[in-house]
Write a protein that holds these residues in place. Structure first.
Motif, PDB file in Angstrom:
ATOM      1  N   GLY A 134      60.533  40.935  85.165  1.00 32.87           N
ATOM      2  CA  GLY A 134      60.242  39.558  84.748  1.00 32.87           C
ATOM      3  C   GLY A 134      58.850  39.100  85.166  1.00 32.87           C
ATOM      4  O   GLY A 134      58.646  37.901  85.409  1.00 32.87           O
ATOM      5  N   THR A 135      57.841  39.994  85.240  1.00 31.84           N
ATOM      6  CA  THR A 135      56.484  39.627  85.643  1.00 31.84           C
ATOM      7  C   THR A 135      55.790  38.906  84.498  1.00 31.84           C
ATOM      8  O   THR A 135      55.751  39.418  83.364  1.00 31.84           O
ATOM      9  CB  THR A 135      55.697  40.883  86.022  1.00 31.84           C
ATOM     10  N   PHE A 136      55.209  37.699  84.818  1.00 29.30           N
ATOM     11  CA  PHE A 136      54.549  36.872  83.801  1.00 29.30           C
ATOM     12  C   PHE A 136      53.122  36.585  84.281  1.00 29.30           C
ATOM     13  O   PHE A 136      52.905  36.148  85.415  1.00 29.30           O
ATOM     14  CB  PHE A 136      55.309  35.561  83.626  1.00 29.30           C
ATOM     15  N   GLU A 137      52.131  36.856  83.380  1.00 28.47           N
ATOM     16  CA  GLU A 137      50.722  36.636  83.731  1.00 28.47           C
ATOM     17  C   GLU A 137      50.185  35.524  82.826  1.00 28.47           C
ATOM     18  O   GLU A 137      49.953  35.719  81.635  1.00 28.47           O
ATOM     19  CB  GLU A 137      49.913  37.913  83.534  1.00 28.47           C
ATOM     20  N   PRO A 138      49.966  34.318  83.429  1.00 27.34           N
ATOM     21  CA  PRO A 138      49.519  33.154  82.629  1.00 27.34           C
ATOM     22  C   PRO A 138      48.186  33.388  81.935  1.00 27.34           C
ATOM     23  O   PRO A 138      47.954  32.839  80.846  1.00 27.34           O
ATOM     24  CB  PRO A 138      49.424  32.031  83.664  1.00 27.34           C
ATOM     25  N   ASP A 139      47.266  34.190  82.548  1.00 28.12           N
ATOM     26  CA  ASP A 139      45.938  34.326  81.968  1.00 28.12           C
ATOM     27  C   ASP A 139      45.938  35.142  80.678  1.00 28.12           C
ATOM     28  O   ASP A 139      44.916  35.252  80.010  1.00 28.12           O
ATOM     29  CB  ASP A 139      44.968  34.944  82.990  1.00 28.12           C
ATOM     30  N   LEU A 140      47.128  35.733  80.364  1.00 25.76           N
ATOM     31  CA  LEU A 140      47.194  36.517  79.127  1.00 25.76           C
ATOM     32  C   LEU A 140      47.574  35.663  77.919  1.00 25.76           C
ATOM     33  O   LEU A 140      47.543  36.145  76.786  1.00 25.76           O
ATOM     34  CB  LEU A 140      48.210  37.660  79.255  1.00 25.76           C
ATOM     35  N   ALA A 174      46.001  28.563  83.480  1.00 23.69           N
ATOM     36  CA  ALA A 174      45.629  29.797  82.819  1.00 23.69           C
ATOM     37  C   ALA A 174      45.023  30.805  83.789  1.00 23.69           C
ATOM     38  O   ALA A 174      45.117  32.005  83.568  1.00 23.69           O
ATOM     39  CB  ALA A 174      44.637  29.501  81.684  1.00 23.69           C
ATOM     40  N   ASP A 175      44.409  30.277  84.879  1.00 21.71           N
ATOM     41  CA  ASP A 175      43.764  31.225  85.779  1.00 21.71           C
ATOM     42  C   ASP A 175      44.639  31.593  86.980  1.00 21.71           C
ATOM     43  O   ASP A 175      44.166  32.180  87.944  1.00 21.71           O
ATOM     44  CB  ASP A 175      42.422  30.655  86.261  1.00 21.71           C
ATOM     45  N   GLU A 176      45.936  31.168  86.937  1.00 21.71           N
ATOM     46  CA  GLU A 176      46.815  31.505  88.067  1.00 21.71           C
ATOM     47  C   GLU A 176      47.159  33.002  88.052  1.00 21.71           C
ATOM     48  O   GLU A 176      47.156  33.644  87.005  1.00 21.71           O
ATOM     49  CB  GLU A 176      48.107  30.693  87.989  1.00 21.71           C
ATOM     50  N   PRO A 177      47.443  33.519  89.258  1.00 23.46           N
ATOM     51  CA  PRO A 177      47.835  34.937  89.308  1.00 23.46           C
ATOM     52  C   PRO A 177      49.230  35.137  88.702  1.00 23.46           C
ATOM     53  O   PRO A 177      49.966  34.191  88.444  1.00 23.46           O
ATOM     54  CB  PRO A 177      47.819  35.245  90.796  1.00 23.46           C
TER      55      PRO A 177
END
Length: 445
Positions: free
Chosen positions: A432-438, A405-408
């Motif tokens: 295709g940018t994916f932000e896990p912390d969201l 969850a805290d990965e960039p």
């Protein structure tokens, strides 16, 4: 000139001692132009009896001799009425000679001018002559010998004629032709009772029409019959297609035919009359202009009111459509908006007669499709449409995770490039940018 007139006067006096005669001549117009009379019926309303003249006889000459013509015909001298009469340029005369003698034939015009002569010694029998006229309208022909004298009146019509009138001898007639000439003379002079002042009815027949007049002639008469002297009536309704296809060929339009009539037609501006000009039926090639077809009847008396027919030109303009583009394996749906029958064709030997055909696509179905439609008038129209078929994309995602969850943020890719990214955690749908912390813990597509 004075000498000729004196001779003619002496001849007529002598002829008057020999016989009295009366002549009736007949001419006719039919549909306002000179016409050949098929027959002329002359009926004596006072005494009864009738006789008929047939073309080319149009003059009835009755000779009052005080003797029975029937008994005299085969043994006595006579000169036949010329035939035809009236005539245009030439006419024939038969002369029966009862015994060998020296005869002279003289011809005069009505001014007394001597215009032609023939003299010879003739054997017994029927002899035939041809007279070639000049410019005069009326001639007197006399035949005389030391014992005989007779004359006839000959009438010319028209403007044709030679500069110098002449009479030619054609020879003696065969027994058969001699008898025919006798019978002709006998039928007119013996079988028709007549006295000066009798009431006569004359009926002239021309091309199925006829006209009668009644008269009490006491001297020579020229009768003119004006038959069907009327302007033509309006032609019948025009038959033919009222809606036609553009650039059609060999279409027929017609009206009911009436004998003796010329038909004058007009058609829309870019149409062509291929055949039938001046007749009751025409064949045409169309253009693209609508308008009127007209026809009027014309004869020598005048012209009729015009008959009209409005004509429209059908020019179908179909619009083709589809659900293109599609992926291979998906259905292609073709559409067209008009027509009563259809013919589709396209790549991979595609054919269909449905208005809106559909089929499963493959990559071989890429290309242009053509539809030809036919409307209710038999007219055709064409349209084309281009179909695109693409391969089915591979949406395998890399890297597929897992992610903390805290990965960039990471950039996702698919096996088949392109496309639009969506879902939780996607912050750039194109890159295709994916932000896990969201997002929270779970699996995402």
């Amino acid at each position: 000139m004075k000498k000729n007139i004196a001779i003619l006067f002496i001849l007529f006096v002598i002829a008057g001692l020999h016989a009295q005669e009366i002549s009736f001549s007949f001419t006719a117009n039919h549909n306002c132009e000179y016409a050949v009379s098929d027959s002329i019926l002359i009926k004596n309303l006072t005494q009864g009896g009738d006789t008929t003249l047939y073309w080319n006889d149009t003059v009835l000459t009755i000779i009052f001799t005080g003797i029975d013509v029937t008994n005299d015909l085969h043994t006595g001298f006579y000169v036949s009425q010329n035939y035809p009469n009236p005539f245009e340029t030439k006419t024939e005369i038969d002369v029966f000679i009862p015994e060998k003698d020296d005869f002279t034939i003289n011809i005069y015009d009505l001014t007394g001018r001597h215009v032609a002569r023939y003299q010879d010694i003739f054997e017994r029998g029927m002899h035939n002559f041809t007279f070639y006229a000049g410019s005069s309208k009326t001639y007197i022909l006399t035949v005389m010998s030391g014992r005989y004298l007779q004359h006839i009146k000959m009438i010319k019509f028209g403007q044709k004629g030679g500069l110098s009138p002449e009479i030619k001898y054609n020879g003696s007639l065969s027994a058969e032709k001699t008898e025919a000439s006798f019978l002709k003379q006998k039928s007119i002079k013996s079988y028709f009772p007549y006295e000066i002042g009798d009431e006569l009815r004359f009926t002239v027949f021309v091309s199925g029409d006829f006209l009668s007049v009644t008269d009490n002639p006491s001297e020579n008469q020229e009768y003119f019959f004006d038959i069907s002297n009327t302007e033509p009536v309006q032609p019948s309704e025009i038959t033919g297609n009222t809606t036609v296809c553009k650039n059609a060929t060999d279409l027929t339009y017609s009206v009911t035919q009436v004998d003796g009539i010329i038909y004058q037609w007009t058609v829309p501006g870019d149409w062509t009359i291929v055949s039938g000009e001046n007749t009751h039926s025409i064949t045409v090639d169309t253009g693209i202009e609508p308008g009127e077809i007209s026809v009027k009847a014309v004869n020598d008396c005048g012209e009729s009111p015009v008959r009209l027919l409005d004509v429209a030109v059908s020019v179908p303009v179909p619009t083709a459509g589809s659900n293109s583009p599609v992926c291979a394996g998906e259905n292609i749906e073709l559409t067209v908006d008009t027509g009563i029958s259809w013919e589709w064709s396209g790549p991979a030997d595609f054919e269909s007669t449905e208005q809106n055909p559909g089929f499963e696509s493959t990559l071989s179905h890429v290309g242009e499709y053509t539809v030809v439609i036919t409307d209710e008038y038999g007219c055709t129209g064409t349209d084309q449409i281009t179909i695109q078929v693409f391969e089915t994309p591979d949406a395998t995602i890399t890297p597929a995770g897992p992610y903390c969850a805290d990965e960039p943020a990471v950039t996702l890719t698919a096996a088949t490039e392109g496309g639009v990214w969506s879902g939780e955690g996607i912050t750039d749908e194109n890159a295709g940018t994916f932000e896990p912390d969201l997002v929270g813990e779970g699996s995402y597509i």
